[in-house]
Design an enzyme around this catalytic site. Structure first.
Site, PDB file in Angstrom:
ATOM      1  N   HIS A  85       0.961  -0.875   0.089  1.00 46.22           N
ATOM      2  CA  HIS A  85       0.374   0.007  -0.033  1.00 46.22           C
ATOM      3  C   HIS A  85       1.553   1.153  -0.338  1.00 46.22           C
ATOM      4  O   HIS A  85       1.576   1.443   0.657  1.00 46.22           O
ATOM      5  CB  HIS A  85      -1.121  -0.098   1.237  1.00 46.22           C
ATOM      6  CG  HIS A  85      -1.958   1.473   0.852  1.00 46.22           C
ATOM      7  ND1 HIS A  85      -1.849   2.617   1.637  1.00 46.22           N
ATOM      8  CD2 HIS A  85      -3.478   0.662   0.922  1.00 46.22           C
ATOM      9  CE1 HIS A  85      -2.675   2.795   1.265  1.00 46.22           C
ATOM     10  NE2 HIS A  85      -4.058   2.128   1.154  1.00 46.22           N
ATOM     11  N   GLU A 155      -4.378   2.032  -7.432  1.00 49.40           N
ATOM     12  CA  GLU A 155      -4.225   2.794  -6.103  1.00 49.40           C
ATOM     13  C   GLU A 155      -3.141   4.588  -6.706  1.00 49.40           C
ATOM     14  O   GLU A 155      -2.346   4.489  -6.301  1.00 49.40           O
ATOM     15  CB  GLU A 155      -4.403   2.949  -5.146  1.00 49.40           C
ATOM     16  CG  GLU A 155      -4.895   1.347  -4.914  1.00 49.40           C
ATOM     17  CD  GLU A 155      -5.716   1.668  -3.490  1.00 49.40           C
ATOM     18  OE1 GLU A 155      -6.583   1.691  -2.766  1.00 49.40           O
ATOM     19  OE2 GLU A 155      -4.539   1.766  -2.260  1.00 49.40           O
TER      20      GLU A 155
HETATM   21  P1  PGA Z   1      -9.271   6.203   0.906  1.00 45.31           P
HETATM   22  O1  PGA Z   1      -8.301   5.213   0.519  1.00 45.31           O
HETATM   23  O2  PGA Z   1     -10.556   5.220  -0.015  1.00 45.31           O
HETATM   24  O3  PGA Z   1      -9.506   7.019   2.141  1.00 45.31           O
HETATM   25  O4  PGA Z   1      -8.830   7.223  -0.535  1.00 45.31           O
HETATM   26  C1  PGA Z   1      -8.329   4.785  -0.716  1.00 45.31           C
HETATM   27  C2  PGA Z   1      -7.172   3.701   0.083  1.00 45.31           C
HETATM   28  O5  PGA Z   1      -5.775   4.203   0.591  1.00 45.31           O
HETATM   29  O6  PGA Z   1      -7.206   2.468  -0.233  1.00 45.31           O
END
Ligand code: PGA
Length: 234
Positions: A85, A155
């Site tokens: 992540h 992401e």
């Molecule tokens: P968010 O976070 O939906 O609050 O933008 C997503 C993540 O960090 O996986």
């Protein structure tokens, strides 16, 4: 669809217990994967949803203070685990991420590998190169069979917690690029997904689900989100 709920470092034991009751009883055809913070993983055994973890040790069991091994996760019936992540990537190398993926696969836990570019990399238009390198350094020494077991979560760092999401054109291009490396893997999108902007994805069939951060903590809003998704994917 696969909907991953990343609680991050939130919810005390008592808060988690009441949150969990709602989440585990949500009526949905989608596959909900709840990733609580480690301390809450064993608090209640889920009946309907799957359990995930937010991280894993790159080592086997042993003298690694503060680490949690894949075998330990397995003993709590954890089926999925987020790796790399962006909130961890600053201090993690891709060599470590690669080892984490191997430890998970040894225990039949599905790795959810996060990839994505920073705002600067987006502006410099080097995001293809960045994502390509992120994926290849994490998986290239695995067998094709093992590679295919990994779920990719795209992401973009500039979208996490910012309220911004990519356009469908941007998403389309990046997912097609990922599919050139991994044509058969499931791909999720994560970053600022909420009950309003999820409409954007109405006719977008290239993703297999979402990774939710802040929305994951709002159990009732999440219920609405899943209903919306159900109507969209009927
Ligand atoms: P968010 O976070 O939906 O609050 O933008 C997503 C993540 O960090 O996986």
């Amino acid at each position: 669809m696969i909907i991953v709920l990343n609680n991050k470092s939130n919810l005390t034991k008592e808060e988690y217990k009441s949150y969990f009751k709602t989440i585990d009883n949500i009526n949905t055809k989608h596959n909900l994967v709840l990733c609580p913070s480690y301390i809450n993983i064993g608090v209640i055994e889920p009946k309907n949803i799957s359990l995930g973890a937010q991280n894993v040790s790159s080592s086997l069991n042993g003298a690694y203070t503060g680490e949690i091994s894949a075998e330990q996760l397995k003993s709590f019936n954890v089926k999925y685990c987020i790796v790399g992540h962006s909130e961890r990537r600053q201090t993690e190398t891709y060599k470590e991420i690669n080892s984490k993926i191997k430890r998970l696969l040894e225990q039949d836990i599905t790795p959810i590998l996060c990839v994505g570019e920073t705002n600067e990399e987006k502006n410099k238009k080097i995001f293809y190169k960045v994502i390509n390198e992120e994926i290849l350094s994490a998986i290239s020494d695995l067998s094709k069979k093992d590679q295919e077991k990994i779920i990719i979560a795209y992401e973009p760092l500039w979208a996490i917690g910012t309220g911004k999401i990519p356009t469908l054109k941007e998403l389309n291009d990046i997912i097609n690029m990922i599919k050139k490396i991994l044509p058969n893997n499931k791909i999720l999108y994560g970053g600022s997904i909420n009950n309003t902007n999820v409409d954007t994805f109405k006719n977008f069939s290239l993703i297999d689900g979402f990774l939710l951060g802040s929305l994951s903590l709002k159990a009732f809003k999440l219920n609405d989100f899943l209903k919306k998704l159900e109507n969209m994917t009927n």
